[in-house]
Design an enzyme around this catalytic site. Structure first.
Site, PDB file in Angstrom:
ATOM      1  N   SER A   1       0.847  -1.186  -0.110  1.00 56.78           N
ATOM      2  CA  SER A   1      -0.037  -0.038   0.065  1.00 56.78           C
ATOM      3  C   SER A   1       0.949   1.255  -0.064  1.00 56.78           C
ATOM      4  O   SER A   1       2.149   1.111   0.051  1.00 56.78           O
ATOM      5  CB  SER A   1      -0.923   0.084   1.432  1.00 56.78           C
ATOM      6  OG  SER A   1      -0.136   0.337   2.253  1.00 56.78           O
ATOM      7  N   ASP A   2       0.460   2.353  -0.221  1.00 56.23           N
ATOM      8  CA  ASP A   2       1.080   3.513   0.023  1.00 56.23           C
ATOM      9  C   ASP A   2       1.110   3.755   1.639  1.00 56.23           C
ATOM     10  O   ASP A   2       0.088   3.483   2.230  1.00 56.23           O
ATOM     11  CB  ASP A   2       0.850   4.785  -0.888  1.00 56.23           C
ATOM     12  CG  ASP A   2       2.062   5.708  -1.074  1.00 56.23           C
ATOM     13  OD1 ASP A   2       2.899   5.533  -0.242  1.00 56.23           O
ATOM     14  OD2 ASP A   2       1.976   6.490  -2.185  1.00 56.23           O
ATOM     15  N   TRP A   3       1.869   4.861   2.053  1.00 56.00           N
ATOM     16  CA  TRP A   3       1.686   5.120   3.337  1.00 56.00           C
ATOM     17  C   TRP A   3       0.417   5.548   3.811  1.00 56.00           C
ATOM     18  O   TRP A   3      -0.041   6.537   3.660  1.00 56.00           O
ATOM     19  CB  TRP A   3       2.697   6.609   3.435  1.00 56.00           C
ATOM     20  CG  TRP A   3       3.019   6.692   4.729  1.00 56.00           C
ATOM     21  CD1 TRP A   3       2.227   7.440   5.926  1.00 56.00           C
ATOM     22  CD2 TRP A   3       4.356   6.880   5.500  1.00 56.00           C
ATOM     23  NE1 TRP A   3       2.700   7.687   6.884  1.00 56.00           N
ATOM     24  CE2 TRP A   3       4.201   7.573   6.506  1.00 56.00           C
ATOM     25  CE3 TRP A   3       5.589   6.346   5.171  1.00 56.00           C
ATOM     26  CZ2 TRP A   3       5.182   7.599   7.978  1.00 56.00           C
ATOM     27  CZ3 TRP A   3       6.595   6.693   6.228  1.00 56.00           C
ATOM     28  CH2 TRP A   3       6.427   6.793   7.223  1.00 56.00           C
ATOM     29  N   GLY A   4       0.045   4.653   4.773  1.00 59.97           N
ATOM     30  CA  GLY A   4      -1.210   4.773   5.205  1.00 59.97           C
ATOM     31  C   GLY A   4      -2.549   4.747   4.758  1.00 59.97           C
ATOM     32  O   GLY A   4      -3.559   5.235   4.842  1.00 59.97           O
TER      33      GLY A   4
END
Ligand code: NOJ
Length: 765
Positions: A301-304
């Site tokens: 995933s991307d950050w958060g």
């Protein structure tokens, strides 16, 4: 930046971890020898998976940030003690932003020697255009159209980063973008899917090399899947709402090219796409990527971004977000803490199939095996190699070579450039001319501040002229950090008088203006694309006393340069060129390198034209040469065309194209040839570009599309016949059912030095 080793030490003391604890090394050894290299990786993965508990499998899907360099907002629910606890339990599969052999080794040791199964961590880092020795920003590199050089640049980045303990880079970013307001255009290859695909392929090859298990290669990551570059109004993280044709023909091709190149990981994206966040998007991750393209690596995933599906209005709560992300095919959670906290319960409840967890864990383990981490988890942790490799002279040479190739000459009236090497009075003006940090761009976490060669230093190496420097007030007010907004100087003109005095006495004025390094990149959208702050006023004040100005631009995105094009004799697009920036610029200004770069993005005449791109559709009322009414697709106040088109760039020499021939070999094969002659007095390189127009089709096609290019070097008066072969791949397109089709009909083929070339030939298939 806080000293990493110190903090690790402190945390280790605090939590009573003995970094040199005697561990059961036989367990690790036995495991690696039992998993002998003759065995196929798939068997090894399956055997390991069968030994894992549900929590351990989910652990592989959990990625934590290191404790120092944040490259996103700090999550509210993350704390160091918890991370260490999870590490020791085997509930962490990867760390990012951990760097340096000593630091990586300490953390890896916990994973390998203190957890039940000793599965090594994969260590990720944003090695975007270098590690400590930086190459030009990716947009600049793309302006070289030199695939070998771009591949080499990624190779160098991989070697240096791998020597610092890293084995996975979050690059290349292959998002197509048509919007210069978006700060992240600096990280991509521009607006064109064909050029973007070639570059994406080259970058993956460069990072991964031919042997992923070698200690100097990294696993690459194609990001951000998908349509992140189509954020509405160029505002970071904004919604993308695009149709099937654009998705298939413009957004997907560079991603598909990375799969063809064997990329081992993908990153999904912050944006929603047509109402579904990319992170929870089954169509993107399961149907297209893992289904149609048969990608067998893993998706991070991307950050958060898993948690962000809640504010997106897609997930009800944390649990729901984790459920939707994993079901959609998002294999690893970067810093949301949701997989580790929610997935086991979701599986027990039956909301998430364990088969999805198995599949995700398998994909992650597969890449770890391929990296050779099970044979030697510390293979990237050789302190001696780190000392010898980082900052090597050879890396600086490669960075300089790439930097020169990335420069684009936008204007050169009366051959003001190259500068004479003797007897000239040169005034150098602008704070960016002595800035040794801005040329590093915004992705420079591991590079030292002030480590770039400035333009001033580069020009000082040429001693035959009299060089006077006037700095003038800084573009930004004070120092800026990766996580902070840049504050621009809009008032301080106190040093203008000094600059004007210096300019008055000069034969030639070189002005270095543009954006500071942190004005482009993530979270750095702009609505105005002029020169920030007081720079335009400075430029005009200097122009009033000396018109002989060479404008050297340092910037991370296309700018609006109408005044500049109209008034200034010479303009050099020098982007943010990395560690060797000043040397590259000086060598181009003095003619020791003849510029050959071509723009990978259109430069608009006005922000209001954005999105502007050369491969647009014709409309039913296209541009008219001499319009007699208002009823055609246009603006009242500005022409439709960009100021500088895609593919444009000048040289110190001139080129002539002639004898374009297009021969239809069969319904899916066309041979094209053209003759290129160097008609000037310098040896030079030209990017010969081939564009195709499909006149009518079941889904309308753009006015023209790049379908081939070749970088050709010619001596003065030398000529060469250049040949292209167009096959189904170049002649066809994706229809709205997602099928690739080649439809018979009329086509025009254009060949020339930029996307506006008129040299054409018609064919019928
Ligand atoms: C967010 C960015 O969008 C992504 O490209 C990057 O790799 C991660 N942060 C990690 O730094």
């Amino acid at each position: 930046m806080i000293n990493q080793s110190l903090i690790i030490g402190l945390i280790f003391c605090l939590f009573g971890i003995q970094s040199c604890k005697k561990v059961d090394s036989t367990t690790t050894k036995e495991r690696s020898s039992s998993l002998s290299s003759v065995e196929h990786i798939e068997q090894k993965v399956t055997r390991l998976l069968n030994q894992m508990t549900l929590e351990e499998k989910i652990g592989q899907m959990n990625q934590y940030n290191g404790f120092w360099d944040l490259t996103g907002p700090a999550p509210s629910n993350g704390d160091a003690a918890k991370k260490y606890e999870h590490l020791r339990k085997g509930y962490v599969g990867s760390m990012l932003n951990l760097r340096g052999v000593e630091n990586v080794r300490k953390i890896q040791k916990i994973a390998v020697e203190e957890t039940r199964l000793g599965i090594p961590l994969i260590i990720g880092f944003d090695v975007i255009h270098g590690y400590e020795t930086l190459s030009p920003i990716p947009l600049a590199e793309s302006a070289s159209w030199d695939l070998e050089a771009i591949k080499k640049s990624a190779e160098v980045a991989a070697e240096e980063a791998a020597a610092a303990g890293i084995n996975w880079t979050f690059a290349p970013m292959v998002d197509i973008s048509r919007d210069a307001r978006w700060g992240r255009v600096m990280e991509g290859a521009g607006e064109d899917p064909y050029l973007g695909s070639k570059i994406a392929f080259a970058r993956v090859q460069g990072f991964q090399g031919s042997d992923l298990s070698h200690h100097s290669t990294l696993a690459a990551c194609a990001k951000h899947f998908a349509a992140y570059g189509f954020a509405e109004s160029g505002r970071e993280y904004n919604t993308a709402d695009i149709g099937t044709s654009t998705l298939n023909n413009s957004v997907f091709p560079p991603f598909q090219a990375t799969v063809d190149a064997g990329v081992r990981t993908f990153m999904n994206s912050f944006n929603e796409l047509n109402g579904i966040p990319a992170t929870g998007n089954t169509y993107l991750q399961r149907d297209i990527l893992k289904g149609k393209w048969e990608f067998d690596g893993f998706v991070v995933s991307d950050w958060g971004s898993i948690e962000e599906m809640i504010p997106h209005g897609y997930a009800k709560d944390n649990k729901h977000a984790a459920q939707m992300a994993v079901n959609a095919g998002s294999d690893m959670d970067m810093e949301s803490y949701l997989y580790v906290n929610e997935l086991a319960n979701l599986v027990r409840e039956g909301t998430v199939k364990e088969a999805y967890i198995d599949d995700a864990a398998k994909r992650i383990l597969r890449v770890k095996f391929e990296l050779g981490l099970f044979d030697d988890p510390y293979k990237y942790c050789d302190a001696q190699r780190e000392k010898e490799v980082i900052g090597q002279q050879a890396f600086h040479e490669a960075s300089l070579d790439m930097a020169k190739k990335s420069i684009v000459l936008l204007k050169n009236e009366n051959q003001l450039l190259p500068l004479k090497k003797q007897g000239q009075k040169i005034a150098l003006i602008g704070a960016l001319a002595s800035d040794k940090t801005s040329p590093l761009g915004s992705w420079r976490i591991a590079a030292k501040d002030n480590s770039a060669v400035s333009v001033l230093e580069g020009m000082q190496a040429y001693t035959g002229n009299q060089l006077t420097y006037a700095k003038v007030a800084d573009v930004s007010l004070g120092k800026t950090k990766f996580t902070e907004e840049v504050k621009i100087n809009t008032t301080d003109k106190s040093e203008f008088t000094q600059a004007i005095a210096v300019a008055k006495k000069a034969d030639v004025v070189v002005m270095v203006l543009g954006e500071i390094g942190y004005q482009s990149g993530e979270g750095r959208s702009r609505t105005e694309l002029g020169l920030p702050g007081v720079q335009q006023e400075l430029l005009e004040a200097v122009y009033n006393v000396n018109k002989n100005i060479v404008l050297v631009l340092n910037n991370g995105r296309p700018l609006v340069l109408n005044w500049h094009q109209e008034h200034l004799p010479a303009i050099v697009e020098a982007w943010q060129l990395g560690t060797q920036s000043g040397n590259a610029i000086a060598q181009v200004l003095y003619g020791d390198y003849n510029p050959s770069g071509k723009l990978p993005m259109s430069f608009p005449r006005a922000v209001g034209q954005i999105p502007i791109y050369y491969n647009h559709k014709n409309t039913g009322r296209p541009i008219m040469p001499t319009p007699s009414t208002v009823f055609w697709s246009h603006y009242q106040d500005v022409e439709n065309t960009p100021l500088y088109p895609f593919g444009f760039g000048l040289s110190y020499t001139t080129f002539e194209y002639s004898d374009l021939q297009a021969q239809v070999v069969s319904t899916n094969e066309v041979n094209v040839s053209v003759t290129l002659r160097n008609t000037g007095t310098f040896t030079g390189k030209e990017v010969v570009q081939l564009y195709l127009k499909d006149h009518y089709a079941s889904v309308t096609r753009p006015v023209r599309e790049l379908k081939g290019f070749e970088l050709v070097r010619l001596e003065p008066n030398e000529h060469k016949k250049i040949s292209f072969k167009l096959t189904e791949k170049e002649l066809g397109f994706y229809n709205n059912a997602g099928d690739f089709v080649l439809e018979p009909g009329d086509f025009s083929i254009f060949v020339g030095g930029d996307s506006t070339t008129n040299l054409q030939s018609k064919i019928t298939l």
